[in-house]
Structures are given as structure tokens and as C-alpha cells.
Design an enzyme around this catalytic site. Structure first.
Site, PDB file in Angstrom:
ATOM      1  N   LYS B  73       0.800  -1.234   0.000  1.00 26.47           N
ATOM      2  CA  LYS B  73       0.000   0.000   0.000  1.00 26.47           C
ATOM      3  C   LYS B  73       0.832   1.283   0.000  1.00 26.47           C
ATOM      4  O   LYS B  73       0.379   2.333  -0.451  1.00 26.47           O
ATOM      5  CB  LYS B  73      -0.914   0.007   1.229  1.00 26.47           C
ATOM      6  CG  LYS B  73      -2.004  -1.040   1.183  1.00 26.47           C
ATOM      7  CD  LYS B  73      -3.142  -0.609   0.256  1.00 26.47           C
ATOM      8  CE  LYS B  73      -4.334  -1.539   0.354  1.00 26.47           C
ATOM      9  NZ  LYS B  73      -5.440  -1.082  -0.528  1.00 26.47           N
ATOM     10  N   SER B 324       1.119  -9.902  -0.692  1.00 30.96           N
ATOM     11  CA  SER B 324       0.819  -8.476  -0.656  1.00 30.96           C
ATOM     12  C   SER B 324       1.023  -7.829   0.706  1.00 30.96           C
ATOM     13  O   SER B 324       1.273  -6.628   0.781  1.00 30.96           O
ATOM     14  CB  SER B 324      -0.617  -8.245  -1.135  1.00 30.96           C
ATOM     15  OG  SER B 324      -1.498  -9.111  -0.446  1.00 30.96           O
TER      16      SER B 324
END
Lengths: 339, 339
Positions: B73, B324
Site C-alpha cells: 500500500k 501483498s
């Protein structure tokens, strides 16, 4: 056997395998090693780890645990094998180790299509034996005390090329590539913390770093329960601890009874200090590295971080720690995380 | 509200924040983003993971879990903030997220000396709220259903600059840098598996990869229990699932009720297929990534690996999966490792 004669015996055994007085590795040796090994070895990342009590204070982890075999051992083993590849192909290779060195040698043998014999202690965990066998290596189980002698016998009998775990200049030069990468990735590093057992890793790293940046402090870290290296540095002579002592620590990669003859020559020249950590500090570091660094470290791989977390090592503006390996028993990791 | 009108409502809310029809990110946008973010974002390593049943079959993990804030992110958030830095410094920034986006925005605000307001659901775990506060951000707790509206209200009232979590071309371009790095690190990759939730990550990666290497397959992976994206692709329209459904999955980063408007345009053009994994498959993957890959992955970060382990995605000679994120509850990880 007292410590001094045990040390002499250990030295004799280890030197016999390569029959030379201790030599010092150079920066040039390490640079050549870096070229030799780059096709199979990962340039490991630097991962930021915040301090548990001082969040803006960050430790830079060099994550050797991410190597394909889970530890830095691949570097030295590959640097060694690649220099004796023809005879290794003809005669096969042999190594003795219960852990990460065994796995590195077996993995390289598979990649390079070599026959490999791994001598392991008969008390090694079945999962570690199975992992080495799964890579296609032949495993010979012997009593722990006979590992060195049986390895030499088998090598002599069958002509196998030996890949020593740490007491060898080719191994030290290979491990030194960690130091080369670190200086490149973190040019303003002040303090580098390195786990120490047989001493191959810290010897290579200290040689690289002191050659490039003499003002950087290189500090070795070992368990209080296996503090032969710290005692050696204090006494200014290579001291052996009995394995009944060193086998008390949870850091199963750091139970070697003494640093090697070649490593000792590097350590006394290049290493600034050696510090020790408790068992509880080691396990606290394993947990912190997992939760905040998102890396799985084995206890042996976490000792350098433990020293930093508990302010046991010199502090600096930019501090790095080597996470040397990540082959941890899942049940132990589960207990550590459950708290 | 039925699915279709919920989707329309969601689209309206999200588009309103940047007031434009969906646009497509280009390779050039992603290359510029890579330059913008390189000083604070880690070029994450590729870590080899052997298949549990076929050891010579290896998955290449792109370990975004090792970013300083534990997830990819950071890339999109930094690419966005760096384009509005002057007004952000003057007016402060706002973001809504319960997880990795919140942490990324708060961390960047601290690094860049910006005031940050993070809108979090009042049911967020206290540890996550504390982590964001520890970075110096102001946390506003609201009912989960009011997160979007309260964020817009606060932004309008105080003039905060919004940093959206996924439905924005700057965010997509930033996340696309994962794809640029992957093609550089693994030039002969055949198949890339990517977790999908709001769709920012897979949109950026698919744009980068299809622009450079159209023959590479890009496959999205989501939980069976939050399979809105797979249903959307099957139906060829953007479908919203109620959060009472999506919140069933352990993969707490993948509970977004629908892919964003901008991501949808990228997904339908560039993504080859979307597949789903079960809860058990997700947790098995978390364990395997820890034990054999020595990486701590959160369940959301493990779905792509789960698809590979269970042969649910197309196979190829060289397959990569994005891990991720790694912000997992230690107690959950302990249970998974204890088996």
C-alpha cells in the site's frame, strides 16, 4: 579433556582438512566470490525493524533467512564448490552438518548435478534428515562426537571433495559477500551486529567491512550459554567449550564448541567486540522479528537483533543486524507467537 | 439495496472524490511513479517457495510484506501524496482504512511531516488503532457503514487532501511498480498471481505486465467468501457483495464489497482470469509460506500462493505470486503454525 587441549585437538582436526596455516581473506577474494555465486544466491534485502520501546529507532535487518535454503550458508558453500567443480563432479562431495550447511550443500549438489554425502549426528531431528534426503543427498548418521573424524575417513576412503562448514578461506570469502552487499545497500551504516558460532560469517563480513569502511564497528553476538567466542576474545586465545555446555542454548546453529582456526585469525584482527544474549532475549527477538519485521528467523538468526533490542551492543545512528537463518521448528515458532 | 444499485451507489461515492470518468493508467505513468517513490519504498525481493508435493516445482514470491509498513500500500499512497505535497503540507491529509492503507498513509505523513487524519471503523482491533496512533496520526472512529461518507465530510469541512485506498489512477500507477520490478527481476515469468480486493494492485500490475509482455497471464485471486470480483468478471459488470458476506473471510484485507470503478476498467481489459480459494487453503498457504518461504504473510497476502499450491490457477514454467502483506495477528499465526 580440558579446554586448551580440546581446542588444540579441534584445531588440528580442522586444519588437517585443508593442511595450511591460517590465512587471511582479502577484499579481492570476497569480490571474486561475489561474482562466482551471483547466479544462485539471492541479494537479500534490508528490512526495517522498529525498536519495541522506541518506535522511531530502526534496526536494518539483512535477511539472509530468505536465501533459497533458508540461510547464508549457501554463499560459502557455493564459493567453495565452484572452485573444485571438476573434481567434485568426478568424485562427489561430502559435508558434515546437522543444519543449514547440510541443506546448502545438498541443494547445490542437486542444482549442479553432483553426488553429495552429508554426515549428520544420529540425534538430528528426523525432519532435517528428511529434508536433506529429499534434495537427493546420501545421509550418513554418526554419533555427534564422531562427525569430524567420520567425515575425514569417508572423504579419504572414497575420494569425496570436502566442503567444510566454516574453517576455510573459501567459505569465509563466500560469507563475506554479505558484508559487501550490506555496505552497498546501507552506505552510512555505523554498527553491524553478526551472529557468531564457528565464525565463518563474521570473519567474512568483518573483512569486507573493515577493508571498505574501517570506522564501522563489527560486533559478534552469541548466546550466554555458548559464549566460547566471547571468552576467547577476552582471553585473547581460542577457547573451546564442551558441547554439554553449548548444547543448552535454543540457538541450535550456534552450538559449535569453538570458532575455527581461520575465523579466529580474522576475528581477533577485525571484530570490535563480542556480546552475549540470554535465552529469553533470543526468543523475544524471534517474536519481534516475526510480528514487526514479518520475517521468520530461527533463534540462531535472531541473536544479533536480540542484542540491539536490549541495548547490549554499541548504539549508532545506523545499525544493521544479520538475520542469518530462518529454519525454525514450526512448533517452537507457534509457542513464541502464542506468547 | 440490491447488488446493482449498491454498486452504482458505491461507484458514485468513489468517483465523487476525484470527479472523473474512469481513466486507464499507462506504462509511462507507472514508470514515473517508480521514480517518485524509490527513496522510501523497498524494491522487494523474489523469494523461492518449493511446492509442498512437488519439491522441484518452485513459486516465485514477490515479498511486498517486507515493505516498511508491511504491505504494498505504501507504493500507491506515496505516488499520490508526492503529487499533492504542497497542499498536503498546508491542509493535512485524510484516508480511510482499517488496515494496511491506514498504516502506509500514517507512516508517510510522519516521514514527510504532514498532519494525517485516519478514519477507521469503530470495530477495528485496538492494536491496529494503536499502531496508527503511534505513528502520530489522528484516528477518527466511525461505524463501518459510514466510513466513506464521514471521510468525505471531514475532507470537505477541514480541507484535508484525500488519499484514496484504491479507486484512483495515482494509486493504481503506484501499485503498478510491483509489476515493473517483477518483470525486471524475473524476465521469463509466464503467470503472475495477484490478490484482489478493491483492485488497485492487480490493475497496476496487469497494466505494467501486459504493456511489456502481453503473453504473460495475469490472474487475480480472492477468497470464495468474498468473490465479488470473480462474479463481476463472469457477469462482465461490476458487482457488489454485501459486507455481511465479504466479512466472513479470514482474509481481512480482501473484504472490500466491490472492485473500484477505475480498477474495473483495468481488470476487464488486462486480467486474464480470476480464481477463488477456500478459507482452509488460505491458512494452509500462510503456514507453508512461513515454514518453507520464511516469510510472515497475512491471510490476504497468501491467497495467490494458495491458488498455486492447490493447482487452482493456470500453471506455467515460471510462476510468480504477490505476497501483498504481512500484518497478521500473532495469535492466528501461532494457531496456524501449531497445526
Amino acid at each position: 579433556m580440558d579446554n586448551a587441549s580440546a581446542a588444540a585437538d579441534h584445531a588440528a582436526t580442522n586444519s588437517a582438512a585443508h593442511g595450511a596455516d591460517p590465512q587471511l581473506v582479502t577484499l579481492a577474494d570476497i569480490r571474486v566470490a561475489a561474482d562466482r555465486i551471483q547466479d544462485l544466491v539471492l541479494r537479500t534485502p534490508i528490512v526495517a525493524l522498529p525498536h519495541p520501546d522506541r518506535p522511531s529507532d530502526v534496526l536494518h535487518l539483512k535477511a539472509e533467512s530468505l536465501q533459497p535454503t533458508g540461510a547464508f550458508k549457501l554463499r560459502g558453500a557455493y564459493n567453495t564448490i565452484s572452485q573444485v567443480l571438476d573434481e567434485s563432479r568426478e568424485r562427489g562431495i561430502i559435508a558434515q552438518s546437522s543444519g543449514n550447511h547440510a541443506r546448502a550443500v545438498a541443494w547445490l549438489a542437486k542444482r549442479l548435478d553432483l553426488r553429495a554425502v552429508i554426515v549428520m549426528p544420529d540425534a538430528a531431528p528426523p525432519t532435517k534428515v528428511a529434508a536433506v534426503r529429499a534434495l537427493g543427498a546420501e545421509v550418513v548418521l554418526v554419533p555427534a562426537s564422531e562427525r569430524d573424524s567420520r567425515t575425514l575417513e569417508l572423504a579419504a576412503e572414497h575420494g569425496y571433495v570436502e566442503v567444510p562448514p566454516y574453517d576455510d578461506v573459501r567459505i569465509i570469502a563466500g560469507q563475506g559477500t554479505v558484508g559487501l552487499e550490506l555496505i552497498d545497500q546501507l552506505p552510512d551504516v555505523d554498527v553491524v551486529l553478526v551472529p557468531i558460532s564457528g565464525g565463518g560469517l563474521i570473519s567474512g563480513i568483518a573483512t569486507a567491512i573493515k577493508s571498505l569502511r574501517p570506522e564501522v564497528q563489527v560486533i559478534g553476538v552469541e548466546p550466554e550459554l555458548a559464549a566460547d567466542a566471547a571468552e576467547s576474545l577476552r582471553e585473547q586465545r581460542r577457547i573451546t567449550w564442551d558441547t554439554t555446555l553449548t548444547y543448552r542454548t535454543v540457538a541450535d546453529g550456534l552450538r559449535t564448541p569453538a570458532v575455527g582456526v581461520h575465523p579466529w585469525e580474522h576475528i581477533r584482527r577485525y571484530v570490535d567486540d563480542l556480546v552475549t544474549v540470554s535465552e529469553e532475549q533470543i526468543l523475544t527477538a524471534v517474536r519481534h522479528i516475526a510480528v514487526e519485521g514479518r520475517l521468520v528467523a530461527e533463534p540462531s538468526g535472531a541473536v544479533a537483533t536480540a542484542a540491539w533490542m536490549h541495548d547490549l551492543a554499541p548504539r549508532g545512528a545506523t545499525v544493521a543486524a544479520i538475520v542469518s537463518g530462518g529454519s525454525v521448528d514450526p512448533a517452537l515458532m507457534a509457542r513464541v507467537l502464542a506468547g
